[in-house]
Design a protein around this motif. Structure first.
Motif, PDB file in Angstrom:
ATOM      1  N   THR A 133      43.331  -7.972  43.974  1.00  0.00           N
ATOM      2  CA  THR A 133      44.374  -8.772  43.320  1.00  0.00           C
ATOM      3  C   THR A 133      44.459 -10.175  43.918  1.00  0.00           C
ATOM      4  OG1 THR A 133      46.053  -7.910  44.845  1.00  0.00           O
ATOM      5  CG2 THR A 133      45.733  -6.720  42.760  1.00  0.00           C
ATOM      6  N   THR A 134      43.490 -10.551  44.748  1.00  0.00           N
ATOM      7  CA  THR A 134      43.505 -11.866  45.386  1.00  0.00           C
ATOM      8  C   THR A 134      43.412 -12.965  44.334  1.00  0.00           C
ATOM      9  OG1 THR A 134      42.295 -10.854  47.217  1.00  0.00           O
ATOM     10  CG2 THR A 134      42.464 -13.260  47.205  1.00  0.00           C
ATOM     11  N   GLY A 135      44.288 -13.933  44.411  1.00  0.00           N
ATOM     12  CA  GLY A 135      44.292 -15.036  43.466  1.00  0.00           C
ATOM     13  C   GLY A 135      43.390 -16.172  43.923  1.00  0.00           C
ATOM     14  N   PRO A 136      43.042 -17.096  43.000  1.00  0.00           N
ATOM     15  CA  PRO A 136      42.153 -18.215  43.345  1.00  0.00           C
ATOM     16  C   PRO A 136      42.654 -19.057  44.507  1.00  0.00           C
ATOM     17  CG  PRO A 136      42.384 -18.035  40.975  1.00  0.00           C
ATOM     18  CD  PRO A 136      43.371 -17.076  41.566  1.00  0.00           C
ATOM     19  N   SER A 137      43.965 -19.225  44.641  1.00  0.00           N
ATOM     20  CA  SER A 137      44.499 -20.037  45.732  1.00  0.00           C
ATOM     21  C   SER A 137      44.518 -19.284  47.054  1.00  0.00           C
ATOM     22  CB  SER A 137      45.910 -20.512  45.386  1.00  0.00           C
ATOM     23  OG  SER A 137      46.782 -19.411  45.214  1.00  0.00           O
ATOM     24  N   GLU A 138      44.350 -17.961  47.006  1.00  0.00           N
ATOM     25  CA  GLU A 138      44.366 -17.147  48.222  1.00  0.00           C
ATOM     26  C   GLU A 138      42.959 -16.783  48.678  1.00  0.00           C
ATOM     27  OE1 GLU A 138      46.451 -14.112  46.120  1.00  0.00           O
ATOM     28  OE2 GLU A 138      48.301 -14.464  47.238  1.00  0.00           O
ATOM     29  N   MET A 139      41.966 -17.107  47.873  1.00  0.00           N
ATOM     30  CA  MET A 139      40.600 -16.672  48.126  1.00  0.00           C
ATOM     31  C   MET A 139      39.994 -17.399  49.321  1.00  0.00           C
ATOM     32  SD  MET A 139      38.901 -14.392  46.204  1.00  0.00           S
ATOM     33  CE  MET A 139      39.309 -14.698  44.490  1.00  0.00           C
ATOM     34  N   HIS A 140      39.377 -16.651  50.228  1.00  0.00           N
ATOM     35  CA  HIS A 140      38.635 -17.231  51.335  1.00  0.00           C
ATOM     36  C   HIS A 140      37.203 -17.481  50.877  1.00  0.00           C
ATOM     37  CE1 HIS A 140      36.571 -17.458  55.272  1.00  0.00           C
ATOM     38  NE2 HIS A 140      37.745 -17.854  55.733  1.00  0.00           N
ATOM     39  N   ILE A 141      36.565 -18.530  51.417  1.00  0.00           N
ATOM     40  CA  ILE A 141      35.230 -18.882  50.921  1.00  0.00           C
ATOM     41  C   ILE A 141      34.172 -17.835  51.256  1.00  0.00           C
ATOM     42  CG2 ILE A 141      35.644 -21.354  50.857  1.00  0.00           C
ATOM     43  CD1 ILE A 141      34.205 -21.599  53.537  1.00  0.00           C
ATOM     44  N   HIS A 142      34.482 -16.886  52.141  1.00  0.00           N
ATOM     45  CA  HIS A 142      33.538 -15.797  52.414  1.00  0.00           C
ATOM     46  C   HIS A 142      33.844 -14.543  51.591  1.00  0.00           C
ATOM     47  CE1 HIS A 142      33.285 -18.078  56.367  1.00  0.00           C
ATOM     48  NE2 HIS A 142      32.056 -18.115  55.896  1.00  0.00           N
ATOM     49  N   HIS A 143      34.886 -14.604  50.791  1.00  0.00           N
ATOM     50  CA  HIS A 143      35.346 -13.415  50.072  1.00  0.00           C
ATOM     51  C   HIS A 143      34.259 -12.880  49.142  1.00  0.00           C
ATOM     52  CE1 HIS A 143      38.569 -10.824  48.468  1.00  0.00           C
ATOM     53  NE2 HIS A 143      38.008 -10.999  47.285  1.00  0.00           N
ATOM     54  N   TRP A 144      33.633 -13.764  48.396  1.00  0.00           N
ATOM     55  CA  TRP A 144      32.704 -13.314  47.346  1.00  0.00           C
ATOM     56  C   TRP A 144      31.427 -12.736  47.928  1.00  0.00           C
ATOM     57  CZ3 TRP A 144      33.559 -18.853  47.473  1.00  0.00           C
ATOM     58  CH2 TRP A 144      34.770 -19.234  46.905  1.00  0.00           C
ATOM     59  N   GLN A 145      30.892 -13.377  48.952  1.00  0.00           N
ATOM     60  CA  GLN A 145      29.635 -12.866  49.504  1.00  0.00           C
ATOM     61  C   GLN A 145      29.836 -11.512  50.153  1.00  0.00           C
ATOM     62  OE1 GLN A 145      28.651 -14.869  53.564  1.00  0.00           O
ATOM     63  NE2 GLN A 145      29.541 -16.478  52.317  1.00  0.00           N
ATOM     64  N   ARG A 146      31.036 -11.270  50.691  1.00  0.00           N
ATOM     65  CA  ARG A 146      31.304  -9.983  51.312  1.00  0.00           C
ATOM     66  C   ARG A 146      31.439  -8.867  50.278  1.00  0.00           C
ATOM     67  NH1 ARG A 146      35.871 -12.490  55.385  1.00  0.00           N
ATOM     68  NH2 ARG A 146      34.437 -13.274  56.983  1.00  0.00           N
ATOM     69  N   ILE A 147      31.735  -9.254  49.032  1.00  0.00           N
ATOM     70  CA  ILE A 147      31.989  -8.237  48.015  1.00  0.00           C
ATOM     71  C   ILE A 147      30.893  -8.207  46.942  1.00  0.00           C
ATOM     72  CG2 ILE A 147      33.299  -9.487  46.225  1.00  0.00           C
ATOM     73  CD1 ILE A 147      35.490  -7.316  46.577  1.00  0.00           C
ATOM     74  N   ASN A 148      29.901  -9.097  47.050  1.00  0.00           N
ATOM     75  CA  ASN A 148      28.775  -9.113  46.109  1.00  0.00           C
ATOM     76  C   ASN A 148      28.176  -7.713  46.002  1.00  0.00           C
ATOM     77  OD1 ASN A 148      26.380  -9.529  44.685  1.00  0.00           O
ATOM     78  ND2 ASN A 148      25.363 -10.595  46.365  1.00  0.00           N
ATOM     79  N   PRO A 149      28.211  -7.090  44.828  1.00  0.00           N
ATOM     80  CA  PRO A 149      27.783  -5.691  44.719  1.00  0.00           C
ATOM     81  C   PRO A 149      26.292  -5.508  44.458  1.00  0.00           C
ATOM     82  CG  PRO A 149      28.702  -6.398  42.634  1.00  0.00           C
ATOM     83  CD  PRO A 149      28.801  -7.584  43.564  1.00  0.00           C
ATOM     84  N   VAL A 150      25.543  -6.610  44.381  1.00  0.00           N
ATOM     85  CA  VAL A 150      24.103  -6.504  44.117  1.00  0.00           C
ATOM     86  C   VAL A 150      23.376  -6.242  45.428  1.00  0.00           C
ATOM     87  CG1 VAL A 150      22.056  -7.752  43.323  1.00  0.00           C
ATOM     88  CG2 VAL A 150      24.222  -7.970  42.077  1.00  0.00           C
ATOM     89  N   LEU A 151      22.541  -5.210  45.455  1.00  0.00           N
ATOM     90  CA  LEU A 151      21.785  -4.837  46.648  1.00  0.00           C
ATOM     91  C   LEU A 151      20.300  -4.772  46.306  1.00  0.00           C
ATOM     92  CD1 LEU A 151      24.539  -2.768  46.483  1.00  0.00           C
ATOM     93  CD2 LEU A 151      23.845  -2.542  48.869  1.00  0.00           C
ATOM     94  N   THR A 152      19.485  -5.427  47.120  1.00  0.00           N
ATOM     95  CA  THR A 152      18.050  -5.457  46.824  1.00  0.00           C
ATOM     96  C   THR A 152      17.178  -5.000  47.986  1.00  0.00           C
ATOM     97  OG1 THR A 152      18.069  -7.821  47.388  1.00  0.00           O
ATOM     98  CG2 THR A 152      18.200  -7.244  45.053  1.00  0.00           C
ATOM     99  N   GLU A 153      17.752  -4.774  49.170  1.00  0.00           N
ATOM    100  CA  GLU A 153      16.919  -4.394  50.316  1.00  0.00           C
ATOM    101  C   GLU A 153      16.110  -3.137  50.021  1.00  0.00           C
ATOM    102  OE1 GLU A 153      17.323  -3.458  55.107  1.00  0.00           O
ATOM    103  OE2 GLU A 153      18.935  -2.859  53.748  1.00  0.00           O
TER     104      GLU A 153
END
Length: 643
Positions: A477-497
């Motif tokens: 429920t994090t809003g755009p004004s509350e988002m940390h710049i590392h938020h998205w990379q930590r939650i990126n659901p794509v895995l390729t290893e």
């Protein structure tokens, strides 16, 4: 033996009960195609940018926006959804426009930052170029970005006389001297940096982190950092050569190759002059230690501060991989080898949990219960007092050297690490770091024939990690004004290893600016695009310098598939011969039987002498290909079609 330069093979061996790994692999493709769409719907605006209303610092943060999508083009190249490539381009354009508005990007490239972070931000771009080199828009960008570092460029990034990149922060606006504005006064209140200690350790009156609590000391440290760490060249700039190699892969323009090899050569000469150890700093006049009283350590993201081997080693191995792609001399491989050998020569044996180290969280996750066991720890950093900050080796570094060279010495280094490790390399743990790496040990054990369950186990881990991130996205429920710049990379659901390892025989990409020369690449002949076709699973179980063995399985029951198997993701290798298995009987057994008998198999060996071969896969059939290769038969290039 038969000879055919356009070899077409037909799979005849019945699958019977599909292997668990094959079903899990196809399931992972399906889940990931749902996952990237869920991420885009939740976090991205219609123009492809990230929904974000916060602020960014003067220089820091641009990499984090691109990192949210870093492996999406890789998934497409492996066989992800048809529209994933266009989505990757859409988000690159959207994020680039967003960062331009935020002031971090100029003319589509970073205004000026260090290559530890720039390398991270470029992975999305490199992936798009490799996935679709026929796109003239991205090809033009690849050349434009590489031109920023060539001698005579208006940017002024490069000094061809001193053979240096002029400032540790560099980019589209040229050399950007100094460091972040918020570091003008480098005080003890920067608690996130306290584990890394003092950036400079030779200033009078400052010997401990707590000394920075004095405002006068904090200002003095900030002034010294800007004057000494914020000028001249630094070892992490070696990752800038990936820009040149990426541009060269399009049409082999020698301008890019010549600059990259000359720049790599300059660093090699400096390493030789320092007794073989790669230095981390070069002053404005081209002299190592010029700004650090002659010390070969002390530069930005160098041996002393903050990360040491984690940053220097990454850039050094990226440099060695690039030298191989460009056909440079073997001496350039010492750029990557020497740092690894230097720290191994000062290794100790101790448990992670009982050792003072600057970064411990990643190792606690990676080793789990074994973090309490004594194991091999190598020093990550060096100061006047010698080597310090011992941590487990990052296996991706020696593994990539072995991957691109196939040399016995590089294989021996990995074996030396394995023998000294105090934990079982076969153990597969359910964790994920931002590099989406760390499962090299159990994969290597599998390739050595000592971990047969690894394919199914790592695929289960990947499915679990993707499911976890989909749950986090749904509940976020994090809003755009509350988002940390590392938020998205930590939650990126794509895995390729896991997919890279199992389908192509390739480690996860070096995260701080590496290109991705895979051992194998696939093309869907019927759809005319890269990647495995639907229903088809692939498993590489053998990888040596001149041999790869892979099994292809058609898990479906309706449509035939045609797979082109290419040696080398950049078309650099040639398949000399292939040994295959075929069913001696034309039918899978008595259809009235509850369990069909195992088919009688025979082997056939064919001369190929081409960069690829084609496999026809009827539903419910499989084939094993034992490929004998010439590794560097032709110059590598971006591939618009099988070679």
């Amino acid at each position: 033996m038969t000879s055919d330069r356009s070899v077409v093979l037909t799979a005849t061996v019945p699958v019977g009960t599909p292997p668990v790994w094959a079903l899990l692999q196809r399931r992972l493709f399906d889940v990931l195609d749902d996952a990237w769409r869920a991420f885009a719907d939740r976090y991205c605006a219609p123009d492809g940018s990230l929904r974000y209303a916060g602020r960014v610092e003067e220089r820091d943060g641009g990499d984090d926006f691109y990192e949210a999508f870093f492996n999406w083009p890789v998934l497409y190249r492996l066989g992800g959804a048809d529209d994933l490539l266009d989505a990757s381009k859409h988000h690159w354009r959207g994020v680039t426009a967003q960062l331009t508005e935020l002031g971090l990007v100029v003319d589509e490239f970073e205004r000026g930052y260090d290559w530890f972070h720039l390398g991270e931000s470029m992975l999305l771009f490199y992936g798009i170029c490799a996935a679709d080199p026929a796109d003239p828009e991205f090809a033009a960008r690849a050349r434009k970005f590489a031109d920023l570092y060539l001698p005579g460029s208006p940017s002024g990034n490069y000094d061809p006389v001193a053979r240096i990149i002029r400032a540790p922060h560099n980019g589209a606006a040229g050399p950007r001297y100094g460091l972040q504005k918020e570091w003008a006064s480098y005080g003890a209140d920067l608690t996130s940096m306290s584990p890394f200690g003092l950036p400079l350790r030779d200033l009078d009156g400052m010997t401990r982190w707590d000394d920075l609590a004095d405002p006068a000391n904090a200002r003095r440290m900030g002034d010294a950092m800007n004057a000494r760490i914020g000028r001249g060249d630094t070892a992490v700039d070696l990752a800038a050569t990936s820009l040149a190699v990426n541009a060269w892969l399009y049409d082999h323009d020698d301008r890019y190759r010549d600059w990259a090899l000359d720049y790599l050569g300059a660093w090699h000469e400096r390493a030789v002059a320092c007794g073989g150890v790669l230095p981390d700093n070069v002053g404005p006049g081209g002299t190592v230690g010029e700004l650090h009283d002659g010390r070969w350590y002390g530069g930005l993201y160098g041996w002393n501060w903050p990360h040491g081997l984690y940053s220097v080693g990454n850039a050094a191995v990226v440099a060695s991989v690039n030298s191989v792609l460009l056909g440079g001399g073997d001496e350039l491989l010492t750029l990557g080898r020497a740092p690894l050998d230097a720290v191994l020569d000062h290794a100790i044996e101790a448990p992670v949990t009982g050792t003072d180290m600057s970064i411990s969280d990643r190792w606690l996750a990676e080793l789990g219960d074994d973090a309490d066991r004594p194991t091999l720890l190598v020093p990550n950093r060096h100061a006047d007092t010698g080597w310090f900050d011992h941590q487990p080796p990052q296996l991706g570094l020696p593994l990539w050297l072995s991957h691109v060279t196939g040399a016995e010495s590089d294989r021996d280094r990995l074996e030396r690490i394995r023998k000294a490790s105090g934990y079982d390399w076969r153990t597969v743990r359910a964790f994920r770091n931002k590099e989406e790496a760390g499962h090299e040990a159990p994969w290597l054990a599998y390739l050595n024939g000592d971990n047969p369950d690894y394919p199914a186990e790592i695929l289960r881990v990947a499915l679990g990690q993707a499911a976890r991130r989909l749950e986090l996205i749904a509940a976020d429920t994090t809003g755009p004004s509350e988002m940390h710049i590392h938020h998205w990379q930590r939650i990126n659901p794509v895995l390729t290893e896991a997919l890279l390892q199992l389908t192509t025989g390739t480690p996860q990409v070096l995260y701080n600016g590496g290109l991705l020369p895979t051992r194998l690449a696939y093309w869907d002949a019927r759809r005319g695009r890269p990647g495995l076709p639907p229903d088809v699973a692939a498993l590489v179980d053998t990888v040596t310098a001149d041999r790869v063995r892979v099994e292809l399985v058609h898990t479906g029951h309706r449509h035939p598939r045609t797979v082109v198997v290419q040696a080398g993701g950049f078309g650099e290798a040639r398949i000399e011969r292939v040994v295959t298995e075929s069913a001696a009987s034309g039918h899978p057994g008595d259809p009235r039987a509850y369990v069909a008998p195992e088919p009688v198999l025979s082997t056939d060996e064919l001369v190929v002498e081409a960069g690829h071969l084609t496999v026809e896969l009827p539903p419910g059939r499989r084939i094993r290909l034992d490929l004998r290769l010439t590794p560097r038969h032709r110059p590598p290039s971006h591939q618009t079609a099988p070679v």
